[in-house]
Motif scaffolding. Structure first.
Motif, PDB file in Angstrom:
ATOM      1  N   GLU A  57       3.026  -5.733  -1.584  1.00 11.53           N
ATOM      2  CA  GLU A  57       1.448  -4.857  -1.183  1.00 11.53           C
ATOM      3  C   GLU A  57       1.822  -4.585   0.069  1.00 11.53           C
ATOM      4  O   GLU A  57       1.755  -5.795   1.145  1.00 11.53           O
ATOM      5  N   THR A  86      -0.854  -2.650   3.365  1.00  9.45           N
ATOM      6  CA  THR A  86      -1.821  -1.319   3.274  1.00  9.45           C
ATOM      7  C   THR A  86      -1.519  -0.174   4.066  1.00  9.45           C
ATOM      8  O   THR A  86      -0.815  -0.883   5.362  1.00  9.45           O
ATOM      9  N   TYR A 118      -1.484  -6.716   4.968  1.00  8.98           N
ATOM     10  CA  TYR A 118      -3.337  -7.681   4.836  1.00  8.98           C
ATOM     11  C   TYR A 118      -3.213  -8.259   3.655  1.00  8.98           C
ATOM     12  O   TYR A 118      -2.692  -9.153   2.629  1.00  8.98           O
ATOM     13  N   ASP A 119      -4.116  -9.622   3.652  1.00  7.00           N
ATOM     14  CA  ASP A 119      -4.419 -11.329   3.519  1.00  7.00           C
ATOM     15  C   ASP A 119      -5.699 -10.343   2.229  1.00  7.00           C
ATOM     16  O   ASP A 119      -5.879  -9.395   2.343  1.00  7.00           O
ATOM     17  N   LYS A 120      -6.058 -11.128   1.892  1.00  7.38           N
ATOM     18  CA  LYS A 120      -6.904 -11.483   0.549  1.00  7.38           C
ATOM     19  C   LYS A 120      -8.499 -11.100   1.248  1.00  7.38           C
ATOM     20  O   LYS A 120      -9.414 -10.448   0.898  1.00  7.38           O
ATOM     21  N   GLU A 121      -8.218 -11.971   2.493  1.00  8.21           N
ATOM     22  CA  GLU A 121      -9.672 -11.257   3.346  1.00  8.21           C
ATOM     23  C   GLU A 121      -9.624 -10.184   4.322  1.00  8.21           C
ATOM     24  O   GLU A 121     -10.644 -10.952   5.183  1.00  8.21           O
ATOM     25  N   GLY A 122      -8.842  -8.992   4.043  1.00  8.24           N
ATOM     26  CA  GLY A 122      -8.427  -8.555   5.067  1.00  8.24           C
ATOM     27  C   GLY A 122      -8.232  -8.536   6.077  1.00  8.24           C
ATOM     28  O   GLY A 122      -8.232  -7.670   7.131  1.00  8.24           O
ATOM     29  N   THR A 152      -3.304  -1.175  -6.035  1.00  4.79           N
ATOM     30  CA  THR A 152      -3.917  -2.099  -6.235  1.00  4.79           C
ATOM     31  C   THR A 152      -5.465  -2.164  -6.627  1.00  4.79           C
ATOM     32  O   THR A 152      -6.019  -1.412  -5.099  1.00  4.79           O
ATOM     33  N   ASP A 206      -7.800  -4.337  -8.605  1.00  2.42           N
ATOM     34  CA  ASP A 206      -7.728  -5.355  -7.634  1.00  2.42           C
ATOM     35  C   ASP A 206      -7.452  -6.584  -7.485  1.00  2.42           C
ATOM     36  O   ASP A 206      -6.106  -5.973  -8.274  1.00  2.42           O
ATOM     37  N   ASN A 207      -7.116  -7.514  -7.573  1.00  2.00           N
ATOM     38  CA  ASN A 207      -5.860  -8.786  -7.807  1.00  2.00           C
ATOM     39  C   ASN A 207      -5.102  -8.766  -9.225  1.00  2.00           C
ATOM     40  O   ASN A 207      -3.809  -8.960  -9.098  1.00  2.00           O
ATOM     41  N   THR A 208      -5.723  -8.334 -10.312  1.00  6.90           N
ATOM     42  CA  THR A 208      -4.471  -8.097 -11.694  1.00  6.90           C
ATOM     43  C   THR A 208      -4.332  -6.433 -12.372  1.00  6.90           C
ATOM     44  O   THR A 208      -4.243  -6.890 -12.798  1.00  6.90           O
ATOM     45  N   ARG A 218      -3.828   0.388  -0.834  1.00 10.69           N
ATOM     46  CA  ARG A 218      -2.751  -1.134  -1.057  1.00 10.69           C
ATOM     47  C   ARG A 218      -2.524  -0.778  -1.944  1.00 10.69           C
ATOM     48  O   ARG A 218      -2.250  -0.075  -3.103  1.00 10.69           O
TER      49      ARG A 218
END
Length: 713
Positions: A347, A349, A373-377, A503, A505-507, A522
């Motif tokens: 993934e 961005t 990018y990570d989950k924290e942006g 994406t 969300d994450n799922t 993303r």
């Protein structure tokens, strides 16, 4: 050896030789034309015998198998021997001499077609059409003149006589249609016109367009007798149908090109006729062949295949071309633009998209910059002061399409974070040539990671290098664009990326078959489960049984998966068919033919596409094929309307799929819209057991229950 089967195939090939001339693949058209040519029975019989001889020789000498149903190897011989029968004076002639010439002419036309068509297709990627007929017809004409004959065609009594007098326009139109088969009479012309109207409304209208051009020319100059106008008119009819609906997707644009080509055809036709006037030799189909080749071949050399869309597959039927276009071309990607896969895995961005606020402007506006990018942006770990802190730094970059390397630059050092190199703007890069003047560029790569050289042939997915921070790059990222030249900085081209997911969300993800992703999207390549064909129980020879409940009762239904000689996959049940593919792990339904309100039709309605992701939730949309909703007759009528009003009738489908403990549950919402208003809607549910296949389906429209399907173990 199944003689009855081979005889049936032979008869079908004969009929297809007739229908092929009118750009059709339907046997009923061939039968109607064959019967109409027997009105002048001597001419018609000559054509029938000549066709049979050509197809027989094609089988004896193994140019095709005894089970072949194609009429392609017979239609040039058909035209040659029809002309021979029309011009050869039977009364007082030696039948033995005529029979000998007919046999030789049929075989000569066959061999000429095989030789010319092979050469032209191989070197020009273009069919030879009826060029073989025209060449052999000219040779035979001058041979016949040399031995003392004349090419004035006798007026013969017809098996069916008519005293109907029509206005000049319609009289000449029907006679011109009949003249395509050397039958210049209104009865044969009426039969051909009726066959066109029933099987191809587009072809019928285009035949009127072509003839009208010829009629206007004749009216303006008013100096051509009826006999002289027929051959130019028949050429213009064929030109109009070929360009307006066969070699281009039928549309206002294809009609415009057909009119322009028709005017050109008038000039070529009457020029040929003037050159051959003193010999009373007609131009045959030379004007048609020359005009179509000039316009179609030139249009194929455009940078963008759009308006009109040029066809490189061989339906040779206007409605068939439109069906293919809507079910496969327009449905899967935007026409006329290049298509490329994402040049990375995982993934990423988009930090700058098309027409971006920084550098993607003017000639370079169609481009993307990608970072991770990570989950924290955040795009980096630690403080982000070193290039190695950035998640994308050093990640592999892959070729988005096959081609060969045209330019490589390596050795430019990475910039410290926050600084840029304005001298070597693109840093280290690879430029790949794909086709025509289409190139892809991958820039700001890490020095020392490019292991390719100019001239290397690569495939989709070949590693080109790694992400770096070279050139005009303040932080590590990948710059990617499609362009119209081999040099860095060439004008960029609007391009679509294919088969990726965004994406939610994450799922949860949304599948995009083609699109132009935007800033902050993303995205990641779709890597669907490779076992989807097994999961759906759609491997060749797989069989499944179902209990189908409708308002009329309950019955059992069996599906079987089949594959034809061309590799086309189909599901067969109760004389009904779904044609489908499972390509790169994505199921797609291309067309449906057969009964309605049965289990197979329910499956076609509920699921026209499936990009399955194991243990994931995914959403997607589709434009289901028209054949799912309409029988062939209505579908052709709808396609005729869509040739002029593409958005008048549209189909849309929205899907949601969840994989929960190896049970895939799919909800589908399907609508038919007329002028953007919902005309018909359906709601479907489908369940698939990963280990068993399809286990349950239900379908209802906006008013009532329609079908329920349960698997029988």
């Amino acid at each position: 050896m199944n003689k009855s089967k081979y005889l049936y195939s032979f008869i079908e090939a004969v009929l297809n030789s007739y229908s092929t001339i009118m750009f059709s693949n339907e046997r009923i058209v061939g039968l109607l034309i064959l019967l109409s040519t027997l009105i002048d029975w001597k001419t018609g019989l000559s054509g029938l015998v000549g066709t049979a001889i050509a197809l027989l020789f094609a089988r004896v000498f193994r140019f095709e198998g005894w089970d072949s149903k194609s009429g392609l190897l017979g239609f040039n011989s058909l035209l040659v021997t029809l002309g021979l029968g029309y011009f050869y004076p039977f009364n007082g002639s030696n039948p033995l001499i005529f029979s000998s010439i007919l046999i030789i002419a049929s075989i000569l036309a066959l061999f000429t077609y095989i030789a010319l068509n092979t050469i032209i297709v191989r070197y020009l990627n273009f069919p030879s059409m009826s060029l073989s007929f025209s060449v052999i017809a000219i040779f035979l004409s001058f041979f016949y003149l040399r031995i003392g004959g004349t090419l004035i065609g006798e007026i013969r009594p017809l098996l069916i006589q008519t005293s109907i007098e029509l206005p000049q326009y319609f009289d000449l139109y029907l006679k011109s249609l009949g003249s395509i088969f050397f039958q210049p009479n209104i009865i044969t012309g009426a039969v051909i016109a009726l066959a066109l109207l029933v099987t191809s409304r587009i072809g019928f209208v285009l035949s009127l367009v072509g003839f009208s051009l010829s009629f206007v020319f004749m009216t303006v100059f008013n100096s051509f007798p009826t006999g002289e106008i027929l051959f130019p008119s028949l050429n213009l009819i064929l030109i109009s149908i070929a360009i307006g609906g066969v070699f281009f997707i039928p549309s206002w644009y294809s009609y415009l090109i057909a009119v322009i080509a028709g005017i050109t055809g008038i000039i070529i036709a009457f020029s040929f006729q003037t050159m051959l006037y003193n010999f009373f030799v007609p131009p045959f189909a030379f004007p048609y062949c020359i005009t179509v080749f000039i316009y179609v071949y030139a249009m194929r050399l455009r940078l963008v295949n759009k308006n009109p869309y040029s066809i490189d597959y061989g339906s040779f039927h206007p409605e068939g071309n439109l069906e293919y276009y809507y079910s496969r071309i327009e449905r899967f990607y935007e026409t006329g633009t290049s298509q490329f896969a994402l040049p990375f895995s995982g993934e990423w961005t988009i930090t700058q998209g098309n027409e971006g606020e920084f550098t993607h402007k003017d000639l370079w506006k169609h481009a993307w910059d990608f970072e991770i990018y990570d989950k924290e942006g955040s795009s980096y770990r630690n403080e982000g002061v070193n290039v190695t802190d950035y998640y994308c730094y050093g990640k592999p970059v892959f070729a988005s399409a096959p081609g060969y390397v045209t330019k490589v630059l390596d050795g430019i050092l990475d910039n410290p974070v926050g600084q840029i190199n304005t001298i070597d703007n693109w840093g280290n890069y690879v430029i790949v040539h794909h086709w025509g003047s289409i190139y892809s560029m991958y820039a700001h790569l890490k020095p020392g990671t490019i292991n390719l050289k100019q001239g290397d042939t690569i495939s989709k997915g070949t590693k080109l290098g790694s992400v770096g921070n070279s050139g005009r790059s303040a932080v590590p990222h990948l710059h990617f664009n499609i362009q119209l030249g081999p040099e860095p900085g060439s004008s960029t081209l609007k391009s679509y990326l294919v088969n990726y997911k965004t994406t939610i969300d994450n799922t949860n993800f949304k599948f995009i078959p083609y699109g132009i992703p935007l800033k902050d999207d993303r995205i990641s390549p779709l890597i669907p489960d490779s076992s989807l064909q097994d999961i759906l129980n759609l491997k060749v020879t797989d069989k499944s049984s179902f209990k189908v409940r409708t308002v009329k009762g309950v019955k059992q239904e069996t599906w079987e998966v089949n594959v034809d000689l061309l590799g086309n996959l189909s599901i067969i049940s109760d004389k009904s068919y779904i044609y489908f593919s499972v390509y790169e792990g994505i199921y797609n339904c291309f067309s449906y033919y057969g009964k309605r309100n049965i289990g197979l039709h329910t499956f076609a309605l509920i699921l026209s596409r499936l990009p399955y992701l194991k243990s994931k939730a995914i959403e997607w949309t589709d434009k289901p094929p028209l054949s799912i909703f309409y029988n062939p007759f209505i579908e052709k009528t709808v396609l005729f309307i869509k040739a002029f009003l593409p958005n008048f009738i549209t189909t849309e489908a929205q899907y949601k799929a969840v994989d929960n403990n190896n049970i895939i549950k799919i909800d589908s919402f399907i609508t038919i819209k007329i002028v953007n208003r919902i005309f018909k809607s359906y709601h479907g549910k489908l369940e698939v057991d990963v280990s068993k296949g399809i286990t349950y389906m239900s379908l209802e429209d906006s008013k009532k229950f329609l079908v329920e399907v349960e698997r029988i173990e």
